[in-house]
Write a protein that holds these residues in place. Structure first.
Motif, PDB file in Angstrom:
ATOM      1  N   LEU A 150       2.078   8.016  23.866  1.00 50.87           N
ATOM      2  CA  LEU A 150       3.147   8.372  22.682  1.00 50.87           C
ATOM      3  C   LEU A 150       2.456   8.448  21.292  1.00 50.87           C
ATOM      4  O   LEU A 150       2.834   6.694  20.420  1.00 50.87           O
ATOM      5  CB  LEU A 150       4.784   8.439  22.534  1.00 50.87           C
ATOM      6  N   GLU A 151       1.572   8.940  20.731  1.00 52.76           N
ATOM      7  CA  GLU A 151       0.821   8.420  19.508  1.00 52.76           C
ATOM      8  C   GLU A 151       0.884   9.161  18.353  1.00 52.76           C
ATOM      9  O   GLU A 151       0.875  10.378  17.948  1.00 52.76           O
ATOM     10  CB  GLU A 151      -0.482   8.588  19.426  1.00 52.76           C
ATOM     11  N   SER A 152       2.059   8.695  17.847  1.00 54.83           N
ATOM     12  CA  SER A 152       2.680   9.676  16.284  1.00 54.83           C
ATOM     13  C   SER A 152       2.873   8.342  15.176  1.00 54.83           C
ATOM     14  O   SER A 152       3.709   8.330  14.421  1.00 54.83           O
ATOM     15  CB  SER A 152       3.414  10.234  16.855  1.00 54.83           C
ATOM     16  N   PHE A 153       1.265   8.124  14.724  1.00 54.52           N
ATOM     17  CA  PHE A 153       1.674   6.614  14.382  1.00 54.52           C
ATOM     18  C   PHE A 153       1.537   7.284  12.384  1.00 54.52           C
ATOM     19  O   PHE A 153       1.513   8.222  11.622  1.00 54.52           O
ATOM     20  CB  PHE A 153      -0.132   6.272  14.338  1.00 54.52           C
ATOM     21  N   ILE A 154       1.951   6.278  11.746  1.00 53.98           N
ATOM     22  CA  ILE A 154       2.057   6.123  10.650  1.00 53.98           C
ATOM     23  C   ILE A 154       1.192   5.093   9.869  1.00 53.98           C
ATOM     24  O   ILE A 154       0.554   4.194   9.956  1.00 53.98           O
ATOM     25  CB  ILE A 154       3.197   5.257  10.033  1.00 53.98           C
ATOM     26  N   GLY A 199       0.770  -0.985   0.323  1.00 51.32           N
ATOM     27  CA  GLY A 199      -0.394  -0.237  -0.198  1.00 51.32           C
ATOM     28  C   GLY A 199       0.735   1.147  -0.168  1.00 51.32           C
ATOM     29  O   GLY A 199       2.202   1.564  -0.509  1.00 51.32           O
ATOM     30  N   ILE A 200       0.447   2.298   0.954  1.00 53.19           N
ATOM     31  CA  ILE A 200       0.765   3.561   0.377  1.00 53.19           C
ATOM     32  C   ILE A 200       0.901   4.622   1.980  1.00 53.19           C
ATOM     33  O   ILE A 200      -0.132   3.780   2.902  1.00 53.19           O
ATOM     34  CB  ILE A 200       0.114   4.609  -0.949  1.00 53.19           C
ATOM     35  N   VAL A 201       1.773   5.224   2.170  1.00 54.98           N
ATOM     36  CA  VAL A 201       2.268   5.687   3.711  1.00 54.98           C
ATOM     37  C   VAL A 201       0.609   6.529   3.335  1.00 54.98           C
ATOM     38  O   VAL A 201       0.800   7.679   2.298  1.00 54.98           O
ATOM     39  CB  VAL A 201       3.113   6.804   3.683  1.00 54.98           C
ATOM     40  N   SER A 202      -0.726   6.599   3.852  1.00 58.64           N
ATOM     41  CA  SER A 202      -1.813   6.982   3.947  1.00 58.64           C
ATOM     42  C   SER A 202      -1.736   9.067   4.665  1.00 58.64           C
ATOM     43  O   SER A 202      -2.184  10.327   4.117  1.00 58.64           O
ATOM     44  CB  SER A 202      -2.914   7.136   4.205  1.00 58.64           C
ATOM     45  N   ALA A 203      -1.282   8.970   5.829  1.00 57.25           N
ATOM     46  CA  ALA A 203      -0.678   9.872   6.831  1.00 57.25           C
ATOM     47  C   ALA A 203       0.487   9.743   7.606  1.00 57.25           C
ATOM     48  O   ALA A 203       0.426   8.689   8.314  1.00 57.25           O
ATOM     49  CB  ALA A 203      -2.354   9.872   7.053  1.00 57.25           C
ATOM     50  N   LYS A 204       0.929  10.658   8.475  1.00 53.10           N
ATOM     51  CA  LYS A 204       1.461  10.380   9.344  1.00 53.10           C
ATOM     52  C   LYS A 204       1.309  11.138  10.771  1.00 53.10           C
ATOM     53  O   LYS A 204       0.533  11.801  10.524  1.00 53.10           O
ATOM     54  CB  LYS A 204       3.184  11.339   8.754  1.00 53.10           C
ATOM     55  N   GLU A 205       2.263  10.742  11.738  1.00 50.08           N
ATOM     56  CA  GLU A 205       1.809  11.900  12.771  1.00 50.08           C
ATOM     57  C   GLU A 205       0.321  11.858  13.354  1.00 50.08           C
ATOM     58  O   GLU A 205      -0.519  12.192  14.068  1.00 50.08           O
ATOM     59  CB  GLU A 205       2.321  13.177  12.507  1.00 50.08           C
TER      60      GLU A 205
END
Length: 484
Positions: free
Chosen positions: A219-223, A201-207
């Motif tokens: 601590l949540e800053s998920f890819i 797939g692709i990276v849909s969003a960060k943080e």
């Protein structure tokens, strides 16, 4: 006769004239068209197979992508984890004292994935994959290893296991900081007990923050990715097209419990720092700035007359903490840390997660719509600036991690020594009625000081057992048991 001969001569001449015209005028066009076709074929060949084709060309949209190399490299480094609970552990009830153990509950097995972090057997996985485990097994190349729990961090949902093996294929590590939205990624794991499965797939969003983690300092800053992640993928690898680790697969958002288009991974840079801390110190080295911060909403921006939604707003200052000493105040808007742009709470927490207590950082902030800077020295969880290192012992049979009590806890509890019970799950200590935060000061009248010594003693001991110590709220207790 003469008339027929005349007709033949005219027809023959016309044929010669036509052949000459075709040669002179039409063949040039055919050659030109043929050359253009060959050039187009060559161009098409170059577009499809030349790696140096510019990414911003229209033709590059048809560029075929192969995940073969990345899959081959990464699947070698992903393991299958089995979590056994409800197995053969000792029970301690009144009936056991009179009649002996009354049987064992049916074993339960849950599964997940893990990533080989080092060739000498350290493995990264999720905390929730190993939670409540009585015993843990790791399967790699159809070989099964008994695993020891090194440490867990509920704040990031990361855990580290250790197996006795050498020369393992450690994952090649990439940088989650350099990962771009829209970049191809591959999720590698064992969904539904199907080992060595890859999805793309692709990276849909960060943080991303999705409010699923526990702990005192989540601590949540998920890819976020649309690579299919299902039950069993947890703890597996998220890799880029080079086969480099960029994340640890952790969660999905789904009403059905299966993949519906949203998957989340802990950034590899965060996971690596957590794992290294657990391996080296037995505890995550949390760097505290001494503030609480909140996301900037449109409503808050309007109320505070802010020109941008980027950054975080300081909502609370801890008294005598690092932020207060640096001059920060409530309602200051933090926009950068050491040159790293802060866009929201996710990026703020991630930026801080890479530092250690004692590190000095430069904070950019806005006060009264005027840009300012402050120098801040990060502190540890005890208010100091040094590394916190605790002696500990993890035991699947005891169902807990035993930690040596540190100086601050000594002052707080007014004791000189003790063994603190943490990460409690099903097992011996839980059956004895003890809980997280209990501190054992004496066992059978002897001081409890060394976690490994105490842990091994409790695992092997049979007979009358007397435990003394303090409850989490500081009340003294003394309890006697009959242990078989």
């Amino acid at each position: 006769m003469q008339k027929n001969l005349k007709t033949i001569i005219i027809a023959f001449s016309a044929g010669l004239l036509g052949a000459w015209s075709h040669q002179e005028f039409l063949m040039d066009d055919v050659d030109t068209a043929s050359n253009e076709f060959i050039q187009q074929e060559n161009l098409s060949h170059q577009v499809n197979y030349t790696a140096e084709t510019p990414r911003n060309t229209t033709a590059s949209m048809d560029l075929p992508v192969s995940f073969v190399e990345a899959s081959e490299k990464s699947t070698e480094s992903v393991v299958f984890i089995k979590n056994f609970s409800g197995t053969d552990y000792r029970r301690y009830s009144m009936f056991d004292f009179f009649f002996g153990p009354q049987g064992n509950p049916a074993p339960r097995v849950s599964t997940g994935s893990g990533v080989i972090f080092s060739e000498d057997g350290y493995i990264i996985t999720n905390n929730h994959v190993v939670e409540n485990a009585e015993t843990l097994e790791v399967v790699h190349h159809k070989k099964t290893y008994q695993a020891k729990l090194i440490g867990t961090d509920p704040n990031t949902d990361i855990a580290v296991l250790k197996i006795e093996a050498k020369g393992l294929p450690a994952i090649q590590k990439g940088s989650s900081k350099d990962l771009k939205i829209g970049e191809w990624v591959i999720a590698v794991g064992n969904p539904f007990n199907l080992t060595s499965t890859v999805t793309a797939g692709i990276v849909s969003a960060k943080e991303r923050q999705i409010n699923i983690l526990g702990g005192d300092f989540p601590l949540e800053s998920f890819i976020q990715t649309d690579a299919a992640i299902n039950p069993g993928n947890s703890g597996g690898a998220l890799v880029n097209t080079k086969g480099e680790l960029v994340g640890i697969n952790t969660a999905i958002l789904s009403r059905t419990g299966s993949y519906t288009g949203y998957g989340f991974a802990v950034p590899a840079d965060i996971a690596s720092k957590i794992a290294n801390d657990l391996i080296k110190y037995g505890e995550v080295q949390k760097a505290i700035p001494g503030i609480e911060a909140v996301e900037i909403t449109p409503e808050l921006a309007e109320e505070m007359n802010l020109k941008s939604l980027d950054g975080v707003v300081v909502s609370h200052i801890i008294r005598n903490g690092a932020a207060e000493k640096s001059g920060l105040k409530v309602n200051d808007v933090i926009t950068g840390i050491d040159g790293t742009r802060i866009t929201g709470k996710g990026s703020f927490e991630e930026a801080l997660s890479y530092y250690y207590p004692g590190d000095k950082i430069n904070i950019s902030y806005i006060r009264d719509n005027k840009p300012k800077t402050a120098n801040l020295t990060l502190e540890n969880l005890e208010g100091g600036t040094g590394i916190i290192k605790r002696a500990f012992y993890s035991s699947a049979l005891l169902g807990a991690r035993l930690e040596a009590v540190n100086t601050v806890e000594k002052d707080k509890m007014q004791i000189e020594y003790g063994i603190k019970i943490t990460s409690l799950s099903r097992g011996y200590l839980n059956e004895l009625g003890l809980g997280n935060g209990f501190i054992l000061t004496k066992i059978n009248g002897e001081p409890a000081k060394d976690p490994e010594e105490i842990g091994q003693f409790l695992e092997d001991y049979s007979g009358r057992l007397v435990l003394e110590g303090l409850t989490p709220n500081g009340r003294a207790f003394r309890q006697s048991y009959s242990v078989r």
